[in-house]
Design an enzyme around this catalytic site. Structure first.
Site, short mmCIF file in Angstrom:
data_model
loop_
_atom_site.label_atom_id
_atom_site.label_comp_id
_atom_site.label_asym_id
_atom_site.label_seq_id
_atom_site.Cartn_x
_atom_site.Cartn_y
_atom_site.Cartn_z
N TRP A 137 0.64 -1.43 0.06
CA TRP A 137 0.18 -0.04 -0.15
C TRP A 137 1.01 1.28 -0.07
CZ3 TRP A 137 -4.48 0.34 4.05
CH2 TRP A 137 -5.50 1.48 3.41
N HIS A 147 12.02 -5.10 4.09
CA HIS A 147 11.44 -5.58 5.36
C HIS A 147 12.52 -5.92 6.19
CE1 HIS A 147 7.53 -6.22 3.87
NE2 HIS A 147 7.65 -7.40 3.23
N ASP A 168 -3.72 -8.27 13.97
CA ASP A 168 -3.99 -8.48 12.49
C ASP A 168 -2.79 -8.84 11.53
OD1 ASP A 168 -6.81 -7.53 12.39
OD2 ASP A 168 -6.37 -5.55 12.91
N ASP A 194 -1.69 -3.13 14.25
CA ASP A 194 -2.05 -4.14 15.25
C ASP A 194 -1.50 -5.48 14.90
OD1 ASP A 194 -3.38 -5.78 17.13
OD2 ASP A 194 -4.93 -4.47 17.32
N PRO A 195 -0.60 -6.06 15.43
CA PRO A 195 0.28 -7.36 15.39
C PRO A 195 -1.04 -8.43 15.33
CG PRO A 195 1.50 -5.98 17.03
CD PRO A 195 0.07 -5.12 17.00
#
Length: 305
Positions: free
Chosen positions: A36, A88, A111, A108-109
């Protein structure tokens, strides 16, 4: 720099890469909105809703070993527009340059755990490994053995806890709760002379246009007011899913069982469907052993008790 290494990535591939002033390094943990953010940067830099090349060619993942390093470097040297690169790798594994902008995105980890689980299910592992071998042959390097983790449990609930409780060092695991939190922490601890932008997945969901406009200001990019509606429209989750063949990383069926499924649900709070009150308490206990209160509050955006 610390070396982060897994089956499909190796941060040592940054060695010898020449950064340019103005480069943008997009560096969230996995499944926190990397693609995104790449799309947003592509739209801001190029200022056209239609991309001239697949997103992963405009913004290659330098660490990813499934494409020859020599080819990636050649493509980036040939780019004449402002470059926006994907990684990453946490900040302590990246070159530090005050003339570069680093973007880290949090989520939020809980998710993240569900998203990485779906990501694994949608991966064509054989295709990834074949690409890894082809890239190594082109670069003339000898591959190490594939890192094998613990077997995946059958149920989504057990897989969630495997991800949460994984104690593998961050340098040797692609995604876990520990790795996600430690990754974001490296950017929060960045040296004062580095230009670091912190975004949050929920903010992108809540007001995409506002976040894009603010990022344009941080990147010192001027956008004609008449262009904004089309640029924001092209950055929506739905628009990216509809063009998955060119927006999904390594877009195409060679790496994904279904490229469009890479853009799964893309919403926050999915974990509510999986975790009960006892799970929430257990998670809260675990996350408090791994991160500061400030980082926990910022990542979760709601009380974790």
């Amino acid at each position: 720099m610390r070396r982060y290494e897994g089956t499909v990535y190796d941060s040592s591939r940054w060695d010898g890469f020449e950064l340019r002033p103005g480069d943008i390094i997009i560096a969230p943990p996995p499944k926190c909105g990397t693609t995104w953010t790449q799309m947003i940067c592509a739209l801001l830099v190029l200022q056209e809703p239609e991309l001239p090349l697949p997103l992963d060619r405009l913004s290659p993942w330098i660490d990813m070993v499934t494409r020859a390093r020599s080819e990636v470097f050649a493509d980036l040297r040939a780019q004449t527009h402002r470059r926006f690169l994907k990684t990453h790798t946490p900040l302590d594994g990246l070159p530090h340059d005050p003339a570069v902008t680093y973007i880290c995105v949090g989520r939020d980890p809980r998710d993240v755990a569900l998203s990485i689980d779906h990501h694994i299910d949608n991966t064509d592992v054989d295709a990834f490994l074949a690409a890894r071998e082809r890239a190594a042959a082109i670069d003339g390097i000898e591959l190490e053995a594939v890192l094998r983790g613990s077997p995946r449990p059958e149920g989504a609930h057990d897989r969630f806890w495997q991800w949460v409780d994984d104690e593998t060092p961050a340098t040797r695991v692609g995604s876990s709760l520990r790795r996600t939190l430690e990754h974001v922490e490296t950017f929060r601890d960045a040296a004062a002379d580095l230009d670091v932008v912190h975004l949050h997945y929920d903010d992108l969901q809540d007001d995409l246009e506002r976040q894009m406009r603010q990022l344009a200001v941080r990147l010192d990019i001027q956008v004609d007011e008449r262009r904004w509606p089309r640029l924001v429209g092209a950055a929506t989750f739905e628009s990216m899913r509809s063009r998955a063949e060119t927006t999904a990383p390594a877009g195409g069926r060679e790496h994904w069982i279904d490229p469009a499924a890479f853009f799964h649900r893309g919403v926050s709070g999915q974990w509510h469907e999986l975790l009960d009150d006892a799970d929430r308490a257990r998670y809260a206990t675990r996350v408090r052993t791994l991160a500061s209160v400030e980082l926990i509050d910022w990542m979760h955006r709601e009380p974790i008790d």
